[in-house]
Design a protein around this motif. Structure first.
Motif, PDB file in Angstrom:
ATOM      1  N   LEU A  73       0.863  -1.189   0.000  1.00  0.00           N
ATOM      2  CA  LEU A  73       0.000   0.000   0.000  1.00  0.00           C
ATOM      3  C   LEU A  73       0.895   1.233   0.000  1.00  0.00           C
ATOM      4  O   LEU A  73       1.818   1.319   0.811  1.00  0.00           O
ATOM      5  CB  LEU A  73      -0.875   0.005   1.255  1.00  0.00           C
ATOM      6  N   THR A  74       0.661   2.163  -0.905  1.00  0.00           N
ATOM      7  CA  THR A  74       1.455   3.399  -0.879  1.00  0.00           C
ATOM      8  C   THR A  74       0.554   4.614  -0.692  1.00  0.00           C
ATOM      9  O   THR A  74      -0.627   4.601  -1.026  1.00  0.00           O
ATOM     10  CB  THR A  74       2.299   3.581  -2.160  1.00  0.00           C
ATOM     11  N   GLY A  75       1.163   5.668  -0.129  1.00  0.00           N
ATOM     12  CA  GLY A  75       0.461   6.931   0.077  1.00  0.00           C
ATOM     13  C   GLY A  75       1.347   8.093  -0.333  1.00  0.00           C
ATOM     14  O   GLY A  75       2.434   7.902  -0.911  1.00  0.00           O
ATOM     15  N   ALA A  76       0.891   9.281   0.004  1.00  0.00           N
ATOM     16  CA  ALA A  76       1.535  10.507  -0.480  1.00  0.00           C
ATOM     17  C   ALA A  76       3.023  10.575  -0.133  1.00  0.00           C
ATOM     18  O   ALA A  76       3.803  11.204  -0.856  1.00  0.00           O
ATOM     19  CB  ALA A  76       0.803  11.716   0.089  1.00  0.00           C
ATOM     20  N   GLY A  77       3.431   9.913   0.959  1.00  0.00           N
ATOM     21  CA  GLY A  77       4.832   9.978   1.368  1.00  0.00           C
ATOM     22  C   GLY A  77       5.792   9.401   0.344  1.00  0.00           C
ATOM     23  O   GLY A  77       6.955   9.807   0.282  1.00  0.00           O
ATOM     24  N   ILE A  78       5.318   8.461  -0.499  1.00  0.00           N
ATOM     25  CA  ILE A  78       6.243   7.879  -1.486  1.00  0.00           C
ATOM     26  C   ILE A  78       6.524   8.873  -2.614  1.00  0.00           C
ATOM     27  O   ILE A  78       7.559   8.771  -3.277  1.00  0.00           O
ATOM     28  CB  ILE A  78       5.724   6.520  -2.041  1.00  0.00           C
ATOM     29  N   SER A  79       5.639   9.835  -2.796  1.00  0.00           N
ATOM     30  CA  SER A  79       5.849  10.822  -3.856  1.00  0.00           C
ATOM     31  C   SER A  79       6.436  12.131  -3.333  1.00  0.00           C
ATOM     32  O   SER A  79       6.706  13.046  -4.116  1.00  0.00           O
ATOM     33  CB  SER A  79       4.531  11.108  -4.585  1.00  0.00           C
ATOM     34  N   ALA A  80       6.652  12.215  -2.014  1.00  0.00           N
ATOM     35  CA  ALA A  80       7.136  13.472  -1.419  1.00  0.00           C
ATOM     36  C   ALA A  80       8.502  13.867  -1.983  1.00  0.00           C
ATOM     37  O   ALA A  80       8.744  15.035  -2.303  1.00  0.00           O
ATOM     38  CB  ALA A  80       7.198  13.341   0.097  1.00  0.00           C
ATOM     39  N   GLU A  81       9.392  12.871  -2.123  1.00  0.00           N
ATOM     40  CA  GLU A  81      10.741  13.191  -2.620  1.00  0.00           C
ATOM     41  C   GLU A  81      10.748  13.502  -4.113  1.00  0.00           C
ATOM     42  O   GLU A  81      11.764  13.945  -4.643  1.00  0.00           O
ATOM     43  CB  GLU A  81      11.699  12.049  -2.277  1.00  0.00           C
TER      44      GLU A  81
ATOM     45  N   PHE B 122       2.466  -7.899   3.903  1.00  0.00           N
ATOM     46  CA  PHE B 122       1.811  -6.623   3.607  1.00  0.00           C
ATOM     47  C   PHE B 122       2.772  -5.513   4.011  1.00  0.00           C
ATOM     48  O   PHE B 122       3.289  -5.506   5.134  1.00  0.00           O
ATOM     49  CB  PHE B 122       0.502  -6.496   4.395  1.00  0.00           C
ATOM     50  N   VAL B 123       3.024  -4.597   3.079  1.00  0.00           N
ATOM     51  CA  VAL B 123       3.954  -3.497   3.338  1.00  0.00           C
ATOM     52  C   VAL B 123       3.236  -2.182   3.060  1.00  0.00           C
ATOM     53  O   VAL B 123       2.659  -1.998   1.991  1.00  0.00           O
ATOM     54  CB  VAL B 123       5.214  -3.605   2.446  1.00  0.00           C
ATOM     55  N   SER B 124       3.273  -1.284   4.023  1.00  0.00           N
ATOM     56  CA  SER B 124       2.649   0.035   3.889  1.00  0.00           C
ATOM     57  C   SER B 124       3.750   1.075   3.784  1.00  0.00           C
ATOM     58  O   SER B 124       4.668   1.103   4.600  1.00  0.00           O
ATOM     59  CB  SER B 124       1.780   0.295   5.123  1.00  0.00           C
ATOM     60  N   ILE B 125       3.671   1.924   2.770  1.00  0.00           N
ATOM     61  CA  ILE B 125       4.765   2.876   2.513  1.00  0.00           C
ATOM     62  C   ILE B 125       4.214   4.301   2.377  1.00  0.00           C
ATOM     63  O   ILE B 125       3.377   4.574   1.516  1.00  0.00           O
ATOM     64  CB  ILE B 125       5.515   2.507   1.211  1.00  0.00           C
TER      65      ILE B 125
ATOM     66  N   GLY C 222      -3.047 -13.749   8.208  1.00  0.00           N
ATOM     67  CA  GLY C 222      -1.808 -14.428   8.566  1.00  0.00           C
ATOM     68  C   GLY C 222      -0.557 -13.851   7.947  1.00  0.00           C
ATOM     69  O   GLY C 222       0.517 -14.464   8.009  1.00  0.00           O
ATOM     70  N   ALA C 223      -0.656 -12.680   7.347  1.00  0.00           N
ATOM     71  CA  ALA C 223       0.510 -12.073   6.694  1.00  0.00           C
ATOM     72  C   ALA C 223       1.436 -11.414   7.707  1.00  0.00           C
ATOM     73  O   ALA C 223       0.996 -10.954   8.757  1.00  0.00           O
ATOM     74  CB  ALA C 223       0.044 -11.029   5.683  1.00  0.00           C
ATOM     75  N   SER C 224       2.732 -11.339   7.356  1.00  0.00           N
ATOM     76  CA  SER C 224       3.654 -10.465   8.069  1.00  0.00           C
ATOM     77  C   SER C 224       3.366  -9.033   7.633  1.00  0.00           C
ATOM     78  O   SER C 224       2.919  -8.796   6.501  1.00  0.00           O
ATOM     79  CB  SER C 224       5.105 -10.800   7.709  1.00  0.00           C
ATOM     80  N   THR C 225       3.642  -8.083   8.520  1.00  0.00           N
ATOM     81  CA  THR C 225       3.314  -6.692   8.190  1.00  0.00           C
ATOM     82  C   THR C 225       4.497  -5.785   8.492  1.00  0.00           C
ATOM     83  O   THR C 225       5.122  -5.881   9.549  1.00  0.00           O
ATOM     84  CB  THR C 225       2.081  -6.225   8.998  1.00  0.00           C
ATOM     85  N   LEU C 226       4.778  -4.905   7.548  1.00  0.00           N
ATOM     86  CA  LEU C 226       5.912  -3.980   7.662  1.00  0.00           C
ATOM     87  C   LEU C 226       5.455  -2.589   7.262  1.00  0.00           C
ATOM     88  O   LEU C 226       4.798  -2.414   6.233  1.00  0.00           O
ATOM     89  CB  LEU C 226       7.048  -4.437   6.729  1.00  0.00           C
ATOM     90  N   GLU C 227       5.838  -1.618   8.074  1.00  0.00           N
ATOM     91  CA  GLU C 227       5.553  -0.226   7.750  1.00  0.00           C
ATOM     92  C   GLU C 227       6.858   0.494   7.416  1.00  0.00           C
ATOM     93  O   GLU C 227       7.841   0.368   8.151  1.00  0.00           O
ATOM     94  CB  GLU C 227       4.895   0.456   8.947  1.00  0.00           C
ATOM     95  N   ILE C 228       6.855   1.240   6.315  1.00  0.00           N
ATOM     96  CA  ILE C 228       7.988   2.099   5.963  1.00  0.00           C
ATOM     97  C   ILE C 228       7.433   3.513   5.850  1.00  0.00           C
ATOM     98  O   ILE C 228       6.596   3.792   4.990  1.00  0.00           O
ATOM     99  CB  ILE C 228       8.646   1.659   4.638  1.00  0.00           C
ATOM    100  N   ASN C 229       7.864   4.383   6.744  1.00  0.00           N
ATOM    101  CA  ASN C 229       7.301   5.743   6.774  1.00  0.00           C
ATOM    102  C   ASN C 229       8.313   6.675   7.436  1.00  0.00           C
ATOM    103  O   ASN C 229       9.185   6.234   8.181  1.00  0.00           O
ATOM    104  CB  ASN C 229       5.978   5.743   7.566  1.00  0.00           C
TER     105      ASN C 229
END
Ligand code: OAD
Length: 240
Positions: free
Chosen positions: A12-20, A174-177, A197-204
């Motif tokens: 899942l991506t949000g506005a933070g991935i386009s900030a740079e 599941f990775v949220s960015i 049952g997924a592993s979950t990782l947040e990158i923010n």
């Protein structure tokens, strides 16, 4: 979880991935557009009340796409898409086109796209690059002034929820960015993924509102952390 157990990935991506890339995020202290909060322009009520204001907001953002380019995070996800042998789905909340310009294919825009218009007269949706504020005629039905941005506003149903939920229910990771976790249903994907049952990782850049739900977190710039994570997962290193 061992790397060999990971086959299906949902990102899942949000506005933070386009900030740079130079696109403003929504929920900064100064995240206003000419004094208007996003909630004051991104609703059907705002469009009924002041269509010129809302069209001007999206016309400016559509025009801005010509001035920006995908960054290292978009490019890394496109590489993962090209090379990952299992199932992969990039779900973006972003209405910019930077994922696809980087080359991502297995992706969808759950909140719509700046480069799409939707005719309230005939119902057709079409690729759109120019301004809508000039009340152009619909290319399908010919009626002027009926085109709106094909963007999911507050109170409207995001696109492709069946497909997204099906992918989440099959996900091993599941990775949220780059998302603040403030807007549902996207903010709830982490809980669906965990239920499945997924592993979950947040990158923010910082802990999001839903940080608590993630098993692991990495805080910093997407342009640095996402390429590093993609290198790891393609090399078979267990994410943590
Ligand atoms: P937000 O502006 O709410 O959150 C952006 C997140 O990205 C924040 O948590 C920032 O800390 C983080 N961030 C900023 N720069 C970053 C960087 N360089 N690297 C990594 N993270 C960074 O944006 P969204 O969560 O995407 O909806 O907002 C969700 C929805 O609210 C949007 O899709 C939009 C808006 O209303 C619609 O337009 C329908």
């Amino acid at each position: 979880m061992h790397q060999h157990d990971i086959r299906n990935i949902v990102i899942l991506t949000g506005a933070g991935i386009s900030a740079e890339s130079g696109l403003a995020t929504f929920r900064r202290p100064d995240g206003l557009w000419e004094g208007h909060r996003v909630e004051d322009v991104a609703t059907p009520e705002a469009f009924r009340r002041d269509p010129e204001l809302v069209q001007a907001f999206y016309d400016a953002r559509r025009a801005r796409l010509k001035e920006v380019a995908p960054n290292a995070a978009h490019q890394a996800l496109a590489r993962l898409d090209a090379e990952w042998p299992g199932e992969l789905l990039i779900v973006t909340q972003n209405v910019d086109d930077l994922h696809e310009r980087a080359g991502a294919r297995r992706m969808l825009h759950m909140h719509g796209e700046l480069k799409s218009a939707w005719c309230l007269g005939c119902g057709d949706r079409m690729h759109w690059e120019e301004r809508l504020g000039d009340r152009p005629p619909c290319p399908s039905c010919g009626v002027a002034g009926k085109l709106r941005p094909d963007i999911v506003w507050f109170g409207e149903m995001p696109y492709d929820m069946d497909r997204i939920n099906a992918a989440l229910m099959r996900a091993d990771l599941f990775v949220s960015i780059g998302t603040s976790g403030a807007v549902y249903p996207a903010a709830g994907f982490v809980q669906t993924a965990r239920y499945a049952g997924a592993s979950t990782l947040e990158i923010n850049l910082e802990p999001s509102q839903g940080s608590f739900f993630f098993q692991s977190s990495r805080f910093g710039k997407a342009g640095e952390l996402v390429p590093a994570w993609v290198d790891e997962i393609l090399a078979g290193i267990v994410p943590s």
